[in-house]
Design a protein around this motif. Structure first.
Motif, PDB file in Angstrom:
ATOM      1  N   ARG A 173       0.802  -1.229   0.000  1.00 13.07           N
ATOM      2  CA  ARG A 173       0.000   0.000   0.000  1.00 13.07           C
ATOM      3  C   ARG A 173       0.829   1.271   0.000  1.00 13.07           C
ATOM      4  NH1 ARG A 173      -4.341  -2.650   4.118  1.00 13.07           N
ATOM      5  NH2 ARG A 173      -5.425  -3.877   2.528  1.00 13.07           N
ATOM      6  N   GLY A 174       2.063   1.199   0.447  1.00 10.04           N
ATOM      7  CA  GLY A 174       2.907   2.380   0.423  1.00 10.04           C
ATOM      8  C   GLY A 174       3.705   2.511  -0.860  1.00 10.04           C
ATOM      9  N   GLY A 175       3.433   1.649  -1.829  1.00  9.09           N
ATOM     10  CA  GLY A 175       4.192   1.665  -3.078  1.00  9.09           C
ATOM     11  C   GLY A 175       3.758   2.779  -4.011  1.00  9.09           C
ATOM     12  N   THR A 176       4.426   2.842  -5.134  1.00  9.15           N
ATOM     13  CA  THR A 176       4.110   3.840  -6.164  1.00  9.15           C
ATOM     14  C   THR A 176       2.748   3.529  -6.767  1.00  9.15           C
ATOM     15  OG1 THR A 176       6.452   4.039  -6.676  1.00  9.15           O
ATOM     16  CG2 THR A 176       4.904   4.898  -8.302  1.00  9.15           C
ATOM     17  N   PRO A 177       1.852   4.505  -6.797  1.00  3.56           N
ATOM     18  CA  PRO A 177       0.512   4.213  -7.333  1.00  3.56           C
ATOM     19  C   PRO A 177       0.539   3.930  -8.833  1.00  3.56           C
ATOM     20  CG  PRO A 177       0.737   6.552  -6.877  1.00  3.56           C
ATOM     21  CD  PRO A 177       1.965   5.894  -6.320  1.00  3.56           C
ATOM     22  N   VAL A 178      -0.298   3.023  -9.248  1.00  3.25           N
ATOM     23  CA  VAL A 178      -0.461   2.694 -10.648  1.00  3.25           C
ATOM     24  C   VAL A 178      -1.905   2.250 -10.853  1.00  3.25           C
ATOM     25  CG1 VAL A 178       0.275   0.283 -10.346  1.00  3.25           C
ATOM     26  CG2 VAL A 178       0.433   1.332 -12.590  1.00  3.25           C
ATOM     27  N   VAL A 179      -2.512   2.677 -11.944  1.00  2.00           N
ATOM     28  CA  VAL A 179      -3.873   2.246 -12.280  1.00  2.00           C
ATOM     29  C   VAL A 179      -3.781   0.982 -13.110  1.00  2.00           C
ATOM     30  CG1 VAL A 179      -5.980   2.809 -13.545  1.00  2.00           C
ATOM     31  CG2 VAL A 179      -4.824   4.578 -12.206  1.00  2.00           C
ATOM     32  N   LEU A 180      -4.478  -0.047 -12.700  1.00  2.00           N
ATOM     33  CA  LEU A 180      -4.508  -1.312 -13.437  1.00  2.00           C
ATOM     34  C   LEU A 180      -5.764  -1.330 -14.294  1.00  2.00           C
ATOM     35  CD1 LEU A 180      -3.176  -4.048 -13.928  1.00  2.00           C
ATOM     36  CD2 LEU A 180      -4.519  -4.966 -12.033  1.00  2.00           C
ATOM     37  N   TRP A 181      -5.545  -1.288 -15.617  1.00  2.55           N
ATOM     38  CA  TRP A 181      -6.669  -1.279 -16.547  1.00  2.55           C
ATOM     39  C   TRP A 181      -7.060  -2.728 -16.840  1.00  2.55           C
ATOM     40  CZ3 TRP A 181     -10.633   1.006 -18.318  1.00  2.55           C
ATOM     41  CH2 TRP A 181     -11.210   0.633 -19.535  1.00  2.55           C
ATOM     42  N   VAL A 182      -8.074  -3.199 -16.136  1.00  2.59           N
ATOM     43  CA  VAL A 182      -8.549  -4.575 -16.306  1.00  2.59           C
ATOM     44  C   VAL A 182      -9.656  -4.566 -17.354  1.00  2.59           C
ATOM     45  CG1 VAL A 182      -9.554  -6.587 -15.179  1.00  2.59           C
ATOM     46  CG2 VAL A 182      -7.939  -5.137 -13.936  1.00  2.59           C
ATOM     47  N   ASP A 183      -9.352  -5.078 -18.515  1.00  2.00           N
ATOM     48  CA  ASP A 183     -10.295  -5.092 -19.623  1.00  2.00           C
ATOM     49  C   ASP A 183     -11.345  -6.175 -19.424  1.00  2.00           C
ATOM     50  OD1 ASP A 183      -9.237  -7.678 -21.291  1.00  2.00           O
ATOM     51  OD2 ASP A 183      -7.610  -6.582 -20.318  1.00  2.00           O
ATOM     52  N   SER A 184     -12.348  -6.157 -20.265  1.00  2.00           N
ATOM     53  CA  SER A 184     -13.457  -7.110 -20.140  1.00  2.00           C
ATOM     54  C   SER A 184     -13.014  -8.550 -20.344  1.00  2.00           C
ATOM     55  CB  SER A 184     -14.562  -6.757 -21.145  1.00  2.00           C
ATOM     56  OG  SER A 184     -15.054  -5.457 -20.913  1.00  2.00           O
ATOM     57  N   PHE A 185     -12.037  -8.780 -21.225  1.00  3.09           N
ATOM     58  CA  PHE A 185     -11.591 -10.149 -21.493  1.00  3.09           C
ATOM     59  C   PHE A 185     -10.853 -10.713 -20.282  1.00  3.09           C
ATOM     60  CE2 PHE A 185     -11.787  -7.870 -25.521  1.00  3.09           C
ATOM     61  CZ  PHE A 185     -12.664  -8.674 -26.231  1.00  3.09           C
ATOM     62  N   SER A 186      -9.938  -9.909 -19.725  1.00  3.00           N
ATOM     63  CA  SER A 186      -9.209 -10.376 -18.544  1.00  3.00           C
ATOM     64  C   SER A 186     -10.154 -10.559 -17.361  1.00  3.00           C
ATOM     65  CB  SER A 186      -8.112  -9.375 -18.174  1.00  3.00           C
ATOM     66  OG  SER A 186      -7.204  -9.215 -19.237  1.00  3.00           O
TER      67      SER A 186
END
Length: 963
Positions: A723-736
Motif C-alpha cells: 500500500r505504500g508503493g508507487t501508485p499505478v492504475v490497473l486497466w482490467v479489460d473485459s476479457f481479462s
C-alpha cells in the motif's frame, strides 16, 4: 471507331458499356479467368503512380496459351492490353483502359535453375524474392535488387529496366537477362537470347524484325549518339542495341514497358554474392555535398552508394519514433555505402580507408548485420515514407526517378531544390547517388483547382532542367504516363521518330499499352487525386473518426496509399504483420492496397459505402492494425474498416455478429452473474449449436469458458505490504475480467513485487473495442468517452495506467485520439503503458532468471502496431530465456476468426507462422499477451499459453486457476 474510343466516356459512354460486356464475354468464352466487377476495376485502376484509369477487365492468365487467347480477343475487338506484375510501377506503366493482364496471380513460377550456367528460367509474374529463395541453395542470386524486392516481379523489372541499390556491382536488369520469350501484338512467338559464342539471336516474327532493321537503317547516327550516354539513361527505347553491328533484341526489349510485346518467359543471369559486407555511413552538410562526393566514393569500388537527407528521416521519426533511426554520423545528409568482398579483414580495411578519406563531415563504419539491415530498411521504405512531404502534406510521384551523369549530380540537386522551392513545394530527395539517380516525391497542390496545371508546368520545367544536364527523365522506373510526353525535352525529333518507327514495326495497331512512350497521353491526364474529393459530396462531414493525421479528411487518409505494395510482401523477415489476409489468399482485394483503392472510389463518390464491392474488399480485413505500423505511408485500414461499417449500418439492421460478438463485454457481464449456467448452455450439443449460429459464430470454434468469479468481484486492492508503493492504475479489460482473471491477478503480484500499489478505476469501465471493430462507433464513442474521462485525472497526476490486453491497451493509446479527441484522450494516451514498458523503466526492478526456459512468443498485432514490442523483447532478453519471437498475425483477431465465413482464412493466417512454430517446438512455453492469440493456440493446437504477467509472476507461470 476503336474500342478505346468507345470506352472514353467523354466520347460515347453508352456504347462503352456494351463493348465492355462483349469483350468480357469473349474473354470468358475463351476459358480465361476474368474479373470485371467494379471492385476489381477499382483495384487495378492505379498502380503506384498518380494515375487512375479503370480497366475494362482484368485477366489472370495461367499459361502462355491463355496470354495468346487474351491477345486474340484484344485484336478481334481492338481493345488495348496492358501487362501488370505487382502493380508497383510509379510512372503509370501498368494501368490501361482495356484488358489488364495480371501475371502475379498464376504465372509466378521459377521453371528451372542451372547452377553451372548461372541462369534461371522464370515466368513474368515471379516475385523477385521468390526467385532469390529458389536459387539461394545454389549459392547464387539475381543481381538487381529494387527496394520493392519482396513483392516486385521479374516481368515488371524487365518492363522498366529496374536497377536497385546494388547496380554499381550488378548492373541493370538489361545486363542480367539472357533471353526472352514473348508474344507480339499479332500473336507471333518471338524468342531471343545468345548462342554459345555470346552472339545475340532473335527467332520468329521475321516481318517485325525486318521492319525494325529498316527503321534503324534510317536513324543510325541518332542511335549512336543520343543513346547510352551514361548508365542510368533508360528513358525511351534502348535502340542502341538494335544497331546492325549487333542487333541484340534481348537488351532492346528490356525497358520497353510492355509496348512492344508481352513477355511469357525470361531467362535471367545469376551472380555470386560476396560473403562479407560492411556499410560506411558518410555524413554531409547537405544533400548537394553528398551528391558532389558520390563519384569519389564510387572510386572505392562499392557495391552500393545510396543518398538521403534529414528531410526523409524527419518523416520516418514522425511515423515511427526516434528509435526508428539508428545512430548516424553528424550531418544533414548521408551516403550509405556498401563494400563487399571475400575476406573480412580486407573489406573492413577498405571501409576504414573510405571513412578516413575526408569526403564528408563525419563517418561511421557499420559491421553489425542487424544494424546494416536497419539502415537498408530506411532506404527501402523511402518511397513509402516520402509519401508525406516535409511539410506533412501528401507527396506524389511523377518526377521521382530522374538521373544525370554522376559527376553532375551535386549541381543538379542544387538546381532541383531551387526549382521545387520556386513552386512553393517541398521534397525529401534520396536515391542511387553513385549512379546519378535521384528519387523524390513532391507535394503538388493537387487539391487546388489549378493543381493539374501546376503539375504540368513543374514537370515541363523539370524535364528542361534534366535535358540541360544531359540526363534522363527516368533512371529505372520507366517513362510511363508520367514522362513519355516530355521525351522531346531529352531527345531530338529524329530520336522520337525512331521510337515511333520501332513501336509501329512491333505493334502497328497500337494495341500494347497505348499512351506510353509513343503517341503518349498528356502527363496531366487521368490524374487520380486532382481537385477536391467529393466524399458523399462533402469531404469532411459525417465522419465518425477524427483522422487527426490527415486534417480530418478521410480522402487524404486513404490516398496515403501510394501503391508501393509492401502489403503484398511476406514481411516476416522484417518482423512485420501486414497484411495477413493477403498472405492467406494472395488476392489483391485482400491487400491493404486493394482496399485503399476501393475506398478511394468511395471518397470520389463512385461507390457507395454499402456497395457489395466495398464490403467484399473489407470482409477479410482482420483489423490487425499491422498496416498502421508496417505500411511506410501510414495507412490504418482497421480504422477505415470501422468507418465503413459505421457508415453502412448506422441506424440500420446489422449482421447478427455485431449484436453478439460486437457487444461481447455487455453479454460477458450478464454471463458473469451465472457463469456456470452460461458455460453449460454453450456446451449442450443442441443448445450450444443453435446459440453459436445465432451469435454468428462458426461451429468449428470452441467458446472460451467464463470465469467462475470475474476479477473485479474478487479484487480488494493492493496487499498491506504494497500500500505504500508507487501508485499505478490497473486497466482490467473485459476479457481479462470475464475470461482470464488470473492474468489480472498475476499482474497485481508482479506490480506489487516491483514496488507498485495497483488500484482499479473507480467505475466498471470498457474501452469499447468490440464496438469499434464492428463499426458501432456512436456507442463506442459514449463507452470510450466515459472511460477516458474516468482515467484522465490519474493520467494528469502522472499515475501510469497499465493495460493487460494489448488490443484494449491500444484503444486507449490510439483509437481514443480518433473517437474522443481532446486533452483528456491525449493525457490518457500519454500515460498508458504495457507491463513491459513499465517494468523496464522501473528503477531497481530486476527480471527473474528464466535461463533454460524456451519460449515461443506471439506478439499481439495491436501490441506490435500501436505500442511496439521492443520493451518486451528487452525484458525477455534480460531473463535469459530462449525466445522464438514470431511475427505475423495469429489469425483470430478478436471477432474476425470466430465469425461464420472466416474460419478457413483464420486458420490459413495461423499457418503462416504460429502453427509451424508451435509444431516445431512442442515442449516450449507459449507466450501470448493477447486473449485472441491464447484462444487461437488453444483452439488449433490444444496448448496452453501464458501472459507476460504469468511468466514473471513470483508465484510461478501457472499460479492459480481462475476458471
Amino acid at each position: 471507331m476503336t474500342t478505346g474510343e468507345l470506352l472514353d466516356p467523354a466520347l460515347d459512354p453508352a456504347p462503352g458499356a456494351d463493348v465492355a460486356a462483349d469483350v468480357a464475354g469473349r474473354l470468358r468464352r475463351a476459358g480465361l479467368e476474368v474479373r470485371d466487377d467494379a471492385g476489381t476495376r477499382a483495384m487495378y485502376s492505379s498502380d503506384a503512380s498518380l494515375y487512375r484509369i479503370p480497366p475494362l477487365a482484368v485477366v489472370r492468365p495461367r499459361d502462355a496459351d491463355e496470354v495468346a487467347a487474351a491477345l486474340a480477343v484484344a485484336r478481334a475487338t481492338g481493345t488495348p492490353i496492358t501487362s501488370r506484375g505487382a502493380g508497383t510501377s510509379v510512372a503509370g506503366n501498368a494501368v490501361g483502359r482495356g484488358i489488364v493482364l495480371d501475371f502475379s496471380r498464376h504465372l509466378g513460377r521459377v521453371l528451372s535453375v542451372d547452377p553451372d550456367a548461372r541462369t534461371a528460367v522464370v515466368e513474368p509474374g515471379t516475385v523477385h524474392a521468390v526467385l532469390q529463395r529458389a536459387v539461394a541453395p545454389h549459392g547464387v542470386r539475381f543481381g538487381p535488387d529494387p527496394s520493392t524486392h519482396p513483392r516486385c516481379t521479374i516481368g515488371g523489372m524487365i518492363g522498366n529496366n529496374a536497377c536497385g541499390s546494388r547496380s554499381l556491382a550488378y548492373g541493370r536488369t538489361s545486363d542480367n537477362v539472357a533471353g526472352l520469350r514473348l508474344l507480339t501484338a499479332a500473336g507471333d512467338v518471338v524468342e531471343t537470347g545468345y548462342d554459345a559464342s555470346g552472339t545475340p539471336f532473335a527467332r520468329g516474327a521475321d516481318d517485325v524484325l525486318a521492319g525494325v532493321r529498316s527503321v534503324m537503317g534510317a536513324h543510325l547516327a541518332t542511335a549512336r549518339t543520343e543513346l547510352d550516354r551514361f548508365g542510368r539513361q533508360v528513358s525511351g527505347y534502348a535502340a542502341q542495341h538494335l544497331l546492325p553491328e549487333r542487333f541484340d533484341l534481348t537488351q532492346a526489349l528490356v525497358g520497353s514497358e510492355g509496348t512492344l510485346g508481352v513477355i511469357t518467359e525470361a531467362t535471367v543471369r545469376l551472380v555470386v554474392d560476396a560473403p562479407v559486407r560492411v556499410v560506411v555511413v558518410l555524413g554531409f552538410d547537405d544533400i548537394v555535398a553528398a551528391g558532389e562526393a558520390a563519384p569519389s566514393v564510387v572510386e572505392h569500388g562499392p557495391t552500393s552508394c545510396e543518398g538521403l537527407d534529414s528531410r526523409l528521416l524527419s518523416v520516418l521519426r514522425a511515423r515511427r519514433g526516434e528509435g526508428a533511426v539508428p545512430p548516424l554520423p553528424r550531418g544533414t545528409a548521408w551516403l550509405f555505402v556498401e563494400l563487399a568482398g571475400d575476406e573480412r579483414a580486407d573489406v573492413v580495411d577498405r571501409a576504414e580507408r573510405l571513412a578516413a578519406a575526408g569526403l564528408g563531415v563525419d563517418s561511421l563504419v557499420v559491421t553489425d548485420p542487424l544494424t546494416q539491415a536497419r539502415l537498408w530498411r530506411i532506404r527501402e521504405d523511402g518511397a513509402g515514407m516520402a509519401g508525406r512531404s516535409p511539410a506533412d502534406r501528401p507527396a506524389w510521384p511523377g518526377w521521382e526517378d530522374a538521373a544525370v551523369p554522376p559527376h553532375m549530380l551535386g549541381s543538379y540537386l542544387a538546381r532541383f531544390d531551387e526549382l521545387v522551392t520556386s513552386y512553393g513545394m517541398t521534397s525529401a530527395p534520396f536515391g542511387h547517388f553513385g549512379d546519378g539517380c535521384m528519387h523524390v516525391r513532391l507535394d503538388y497542390p493537387l487539391d487546388r483547382p489549378d493543381g493539374t496545371a501546376v503539375l504540368r508546368a513543374f514537370l515541363t520545367d523539370a524535364a528542361r532542367l534534366v535535358g540541360e544536364y544531359g540526363g534522363s527523365l527516368s533512371g529505372e522506373h520507366g517513362d510511363g504516363r508520367a514522362r513519355s510526353e516530355l521525351l522531346p525535352h531529352m531527345y531530338s525529333a529524329d530520336a522520337i521518330a525512331m521510337f515511333g518507327g520501332i513501336k509501329h514495326a512491333f505493334d502497328p495497331t497500337n494495341l500494347l499499352n497505348p499512351g506510353v512512350l509513343v503517341d503518349p497521353d498528356p502527363v496531366d491526364a487521368d490524374v487520380r487525386v486532382a481537385g477536391s474529393f467529393p466524399l458523399a459530396r462533402g469531404g469532411r462531414t459525417g465522419l465518425a473518426m477524427a483522422y487527426p493525421h490527415d486534417d480530418g479528411d478521410l480522402a487524404q487518409a486513404v490516398h496515403r496509399c501510394t501503391g508501393v505494395g509492401k502489403c503484398r510482401a511476406d514481411n516476416s523477415a522484417a518482423g512485420g504483420v501486414m497484411c495477413p489476409s493477403y498472405l492467406a489468399t494472395r488476392e489483391e482485394k485482400d491487400s491493404t492496397r486493394g482496399r485503399a483503392r476501393v475506398l478511394q472510389e468511395v471518397v470520389r463518390g463512385e461507390l457507395a459505402w454499402s456497395a457489395p464491392e466495398v464490403h467484399d474488399a473489407m470482409d477479410l480485413c482482420l483489423s490487425c492494425k499491422g498496416c498502421a505500423s508496417d505500411c511506410p505511408t501510414g495507412i490504418d485500414m482497421a480504422t477505415y474498416k470501422s468507418e465503413v461499417l459505421h457508415q453502412t449500418y448506422r441506424r440500420r439492421l446489422r449482421p447478427r455478429s455485431h449484436y453478439t460478438l460486437g457487444r461481447l463485454p455487455f453479454w460477458a457481464r450478464i454471463a458473469g452473474l451465472t457463469p456456470r449456467l452460461a458455460n453449460l448452455a454453450v456446451r449442450l450439443p443442441l443448445v450450444g449449436a443453435v446459440a453459436l449460429w445465432l451469435a454468428g459464430v462458426d461451429r468449428r470454434r470452441s467458446v472460451p469458458a467464463f470465469a467462475r468469479r470475474p476479477f473485479r468481484r474478487s479484487y480488494v486492492g493492493p496487499s498491506a505490504a504494497a500500500r505504500g508503493g508507487t501508485p499505478v492504475v490497473l486497466w482490467v479489460d473485459s476479457f481479462s475480467d470475464s475470461f482470464d482473471p488470473e492474468v489480472a491477478a498475476a499482474t497485481v503480484r508482479v506490480l506489487e513485487a516491483a514496488g507498485y500499489a495497483p488500484r482499479l478505476p473507480d467505475d466498471r469501465l470498457c474501452c469499447g473495442l468490440t464496438w469499434i471493430t464492428t463499426g458501432q462507433l456512436d456507442a463506442a464513442r459514449k463507452i470510450l468517452g466515459r472511460t477516458v474521462a474516468s482515467l484522465a485525472d490519474a493520467a494528469r497526476a502522472g499515475v501510469p495506467i497499465v493495460g493487460l490486453e494489448p488490443s484494449c491497451t491500444g484503444v486507449l493509446r490510439s483509437d481514443a485520439l480518433e473517437l474522443v479527441p481532446g486533452p483528456d484522450a491525449e493525457a490518457v494516451a500519454a500515460s498508458v503503458r504495457t507491463l513491459a514498458e513499465l517494468l523496464t523503466a522501473t528503477p531497481g526492478w530486476t527480471a527473474p532468471d528464466l535461463s533454460g526456459t524456451t519460449l515461443v512468443a506471439q506478439p499481439h498485432c495491436h501490441h506490435h502496431a500501436v505500442m511496439g514490442w521492443q520493451a518486451d523483447a528487452d525484458l525477455l532478453a534480460a531473463t535469459g530465456a530462449t525466445v522464438d519471437r514470431l511475427s505475423g498475425c495469429c489469425g483470430l483477431a478478436g471477432n474476425f476468426g470466430v465469425e461464420i465465413g472466416h474460419y478457413d482464412v483464420s486458420v490459413a493466417v495461423a499457418g503462416q507462422q504460429l502453427l509451424p512454430a508451435l509444431d516445431a517446438a512442442p515442449d516450449a512455453l507459449v507466450l501470448a499477451d493477447g486473449f485472441s492469440c491464447r484462444t487461437q493456440v488453444a483452439d488449433l493446437r490444444d496448448r496452453p499459453a501464458v501472459h507476460l504477467a504469468q511468466l514473471l509472476d513470483p508465484a510461478g507461470p501457472h499460479a492459480g486457476d481462475g476458471a
